[in-house]
Write an enzyme that holds these catalytic residues in place. Sequence first.
Site, PDB file in Angstrom:
ATOM      1  CE  LYS A 184      45.146  30.898  37.749  1.00 40.14           C
ATOM      2  NZ  LYS A 184      44.989  32.185  37.007  1.00 40.14           N
ATOM      3  CD  GLU A 187      35.929  35.028  50.138  1.00 41.54           C
ATOM      4  OE1 GLU A 187      36.961  34.544  49.884  1.00 41.54           O
ATOM      5  OE2 GLU A 187      35.446  35.992  50.165  1.00 41.54           O
ATOM      6  N   GLY A 220      40.684  33.654  36.134  1.00 36.61           N
ATOM      7  CA  GLY A 220      39.891  32.785  37.216  1.00 36.61           C
ATOM      8  C   GLY A 220      38.526  33.099  36.360  1.00 36.61           C
ATOM      9  NE  ARG A 221      38.960  39.333  34.524  1.00 28.23           N
ATOM     10  CZ  ARG A 221      40.290  39.468  35.501  1.00 28.23           C
ATOM     11  NH1 ARG A 221      39.903  38.955  36.612  1.00 28.23           N
ATOM     12  NH2 ARG A 221      40.889  40.380  35.027  1.00 28.23           N
ATOM     13  CD  GLU A 265      38.239  39.856  39.491  1.00 35.09           C
ATOM     14  OE1 GLU A 265      37.763  39.686  40.709  1.00 35.09           O
ATOM     15  OE2 GLU A 265      38.086  38.665  38.695  1.00 35.09           O
ATOM     16  CG  HIS A 290       6.726  44.280  36.950  1.00 34.90           C
ATOM     17  ND1 HIS A 290       5.682  44.996  36.611  1.00 34.90           N
ATOM     18  CD2 HIS A 290       7.063  43.392  36.003  1.00 34.90           C
ATOM     19  CE1 HIS A 290       5.131  44.071  35.629  1.00 34.90           C
ATOM     20  NE2 HIS A 290       6.064  43.230  35.228  1.00 34.90           N
ATOM     21  CE  LYS A 320      41.370  38.112  47.170  1.00 32.01           C
ATOM     22  NZ  LYS A 320      42.173  37.283  45.972  1.00 32.01           N
TER      23      LYS A 320
HETATM   24  O1  F6P Z   1      39.422  37.934  44.615  1.00 29.36           O
HETATM   25  C1  F6P Z   1      39.300  37.878  43.300  1.00 29.36           C
HETATM   26  C2  F6P Z   1      39.636  36.466  42.559  1.00 29.36           C
HETATM   27  O2  F6P Z   1      40.933  36.401  42.689  1.00 29.36           O
HETATM   28  C3  F6P Z   1      39.005  36.283  41.217  1.00 29.36           C
HETATM   29  O3  F6P Z   1      39.692  36.953  40.128  1.00 29.36           O
HETATM   30  C4  F6P Z   1      38.946  34.823  41.171  1.00 29.36           C
HETATM   31  O4  F6P Z   1      37.985  34.453  40.188  1.00 29.36           O
HETATM   32  C5  F6P Z   1      38.547  34.591  42.466  1.00 29.36           C
HETATM   33  O5  F6P Z   1      39.122  35.297  43.328  1.00 29.36           O
HETATM   34  C6  F6P Z   1      38.622  33.188  43.102  1.00 29.36           C
HETATM   35  O6  F6P Z   1      40.105  32.628  43.167  1.00 29.36           O
HETATM   36  P1  F6P Z   1      40.574  31.163  43.323  1.00 29.36           P
HETATM   37  O7  F6P Z   1      39.802  30.608  42.239  1.00 29.36           O
HETATM   38  O8  F6P Z   1      42.056  31.266  43.464  1.00 29.36           O
HETATM   39  O9  F6P Z   1      39.896  30.736  44.681  1.00 29.36           O
END
Ligand code: F6P
Length: 540
Positions: free
Chosen positions: A204, A210, A265-266, A351, A382, A510
């Site tokens: 987003k 990452e 995002g979620r 979150e 288990h 971050k």
């Molecule tokens: O670090 C948390 C977060 O902002 C989440 O809320 C989100 O889903 C995820 O990182 C990924 O964010 P993006 O889609 O902006 O890479």
Amino acid sequence: MTSETLALSRVAAISRLKSHFDQKKWSLRELFATDPQRADKFSCMAAGIDLDYSKNHLNEDTLQLLLDYAEEQNLSNQISALLCGANVNNTEHRPALHTALRFQGQPQTEHQRAVEDCRVQMKRFAESVHNHSWRGFSDKPIRHIVNIGIGGSDLGPRMVVEALRPWHKDSIRVHFVANVDGADLSDTLADLDAEETLFIVASKSFSTLETRENALSARRWILSAGCSESQLAQHFVAVSSNITAAQDFGIAPENIFPMWNWVGGRYSLWSAIGLPIVLACGYEVFAQLLQGANAMDQHFASAPLESNLPALMALTQFWYRQCWNTTSQVVLPYAQRLARFPAWLQQLDMESLGKSVDKDGQTLGYPSGSVIWGSEGTNGQHSFHQLLHQGTELIPADFIAIKEPTSELHEQHRWLQACCISQSQALLRGKSLHEARQELEEAGHTHREAHALAPHKVIPGNRPSNTLILGKLDSFHLGSLLALYEHKVYVGGCLLGINPFDQWGVELGKQLSSKIHKAAKGEIPQDWDSSTRSLVKKLF
Ligand code: F6P
């Protein structure tokens, strides 16, 4: 009411619930013994999902008190506010309109029109990949899709793709890479042919560490396989609300699928973040996912709170958290293909509800979100179920069962169902000292041995659970299930008086990781704590 008095009124209302808790000796066995109709009374069905919440410490009075509390918090108005696009995300001044992503029929609003355009774009793109008109740099058709994203840009589509395996198209394999640990990307790429691989950079913000690092490595990988800079567009598409950053990365504007700041995002798997689902299963399957979610939205919008599935589930969770001092909630899908459901739910719930201040910034005078965890049944039986049955913590459980077999192995499905039901029954009934002794004596132990061993075999029982039954593990039912939990979490936020749509807590880590990354190459600041300084020296 001022923000202080509002915060205090919630504390006072919760203490009224606590006195109801204190007045009673809560016994699930007794609740069932005194009311043979209990299972029927405390069950509800909506949008293809049957919720049995009778194995909870609730009677009619409890439910009424919880519903009264919900009304005091203006829950019905808050539900309407969410659905009509009010600025429910008050700290970021925007609506949370994930429900607009699954609208049905003709688009009526500006948001719906934007969604419709995006659906058309997704459908066309997926068709071009499926019918092989979209080709890689050496003219080979695309056979592998790698979704690069993390958090909400990974967990939802990854879980849905895995859950809908029977609908996967033979011609295409969808893979997911999230971790900044290069092993994730390199292990995934190890078996793939660059000429047949297309990456979706799903972010987003298009600024997530990452995703940026994995996308850059993926680009180097494709280039080193013989793709030219000008052919990169054939191997990269993006989903983002940050068009400029996506273009700067080198993604052709026509290959950027939109995201909007009114979708968190979620809550985004229903948007173009769901592209891996469309590519894996075809657009029709995705459309049914949206239909299932929309059916749950309709229920959420219109059912009275006393028969509203998301509201009932949130109220019971609130009851345990506030009055029973529970700290965690376990989710147990009895379906192998839902193995990733707990991870998706963790982000959604934790979150959203992991906050310490209310919407007005007042410190909460009561606990907020619970730890959400779990795994697919029967595997957990288990492993950690021992603690559920005999540990000292009370951990409410959500069992999720699927009526229709998910494989040809029908007898195994019957066993799966039997295990699911037996776990909730065992949690409810437990085993008394007397029963344990009797059992041991019947098994041939002496009276003395039975007395010594019995305390170890006692299972307290009286442990609550919900059981959700889906008719089938298909996209409609799955959509409905996911929307149910989304709304449950929203209601949880309303009951707590918090904003469930921001996540400022993830920012500090971050910021610090960038500083540490930088410090590792140069001077470590003197004012950092000695542990951090020492770890930097040891690890870099
Ligand atoms: O670090 C948390 C977060 O902002 C989440 O809320 C989100 O889903 C995820 O990182 C990924 O964010 P993006 O889609 O902006 O890479």
